[in-house]
Design an enzyme around this catalytic site. Structure first.
Site, PDB file in Angstrom:
ATOM      1  N   CYS A  80       0.838  -1.196   0.000  1.00 12.28           N
ATOM      2  CA  CYS A  80       0.000   0.000   0.000  1.00 12.28           C
ATOM      3  C   CYS A  80       0.872   1.244   0.000  1.00 12.28           C
ATOM      4  CB  CYS A  80      -0.886  -0.002   1.247  1.00 12.28           C
ATOM      5  SG  CYS A  80      -2.023   1.381   1.342  1.00 12.28           S
TER       6      CYS A  80
ATOM      7  N   GLU B 259      -9.202  -0.938  -1.192  1.00 14.30           N
ATOM      8  CA  GLU B 259      -9.489   0.489  -1.341  1.00 14.30           C
ATOM      9  C   GLU B 259     -10.643   0.932  -0.456  1.00 14.30           C
ATOM     10  OE1 GLU B 259      -7.425   2.509  -2.606  1.00 14.30           O
ATOM     11  OE2 GLU B 259      -6.173   0.953  -3.501  1.00 14.30           O
TER      12      GLU B 259
END
Length: 123
Positions: free
Chosen positions: A52, A88
């Site tokens: 990430c 997400e």
């Protein structure tokens, strides 16, 4: 995800044809979700590696639901596509992928876990 870049909206934008950080991953359709909701379609989970932008240079093995539907588009997703949607949407509730890891022996620096990726593996 909007909160990740300082925008106070429940908006997620994702999708790609080819991802340098995940070269084996299949394409994920370009999608914009506003106020997304995820519905789990089966209790099966898959564990796979995630990284990430919020946790640069690291990866961890994260369990995710194998098959989901996301509201607003009545689309179903499985495999890597389902993983991307869940990752997400987690940003919208302040959850980063390390918070979902169950086995921290499978978490570490990308350069150590996947040296073959070189600079493309930097998150």
């Amino acid at each position: 995800a909007a909160p990740q870049i300082g925008v106070d909206l429940a908006v997620v934008i994702f999708g790609f044809d080819l991802n340098e950080r995940y070269p084996e991953a299949p394409a994920v359709p370009r999608t914009v979700l506003v106020n997304p909701r995820i519905e789990v379609l089966a209790p099966d989970e898959e564990e796979d590696w995630e990284g990430c932008l919020s946790v640069p240079g690291m990866r961890g093995a994260v369990p995710r639901w194998a098959r989901i539907r996301y509201q607003g588009f009545d689309r179903e997703a499985s495999g890597f596509h389902a993983r991307v949607v869940q990752h997400e949407c987690d940003h919208l509730i302040g959850t980063l992928y390390p918070m979902r890891i169950r086995d921290f022996t499978r978490f570490g620096y990308t350069s150590v876990l996947f040296p073959e990726l070189g600079e493309a593996g930097d998150d």
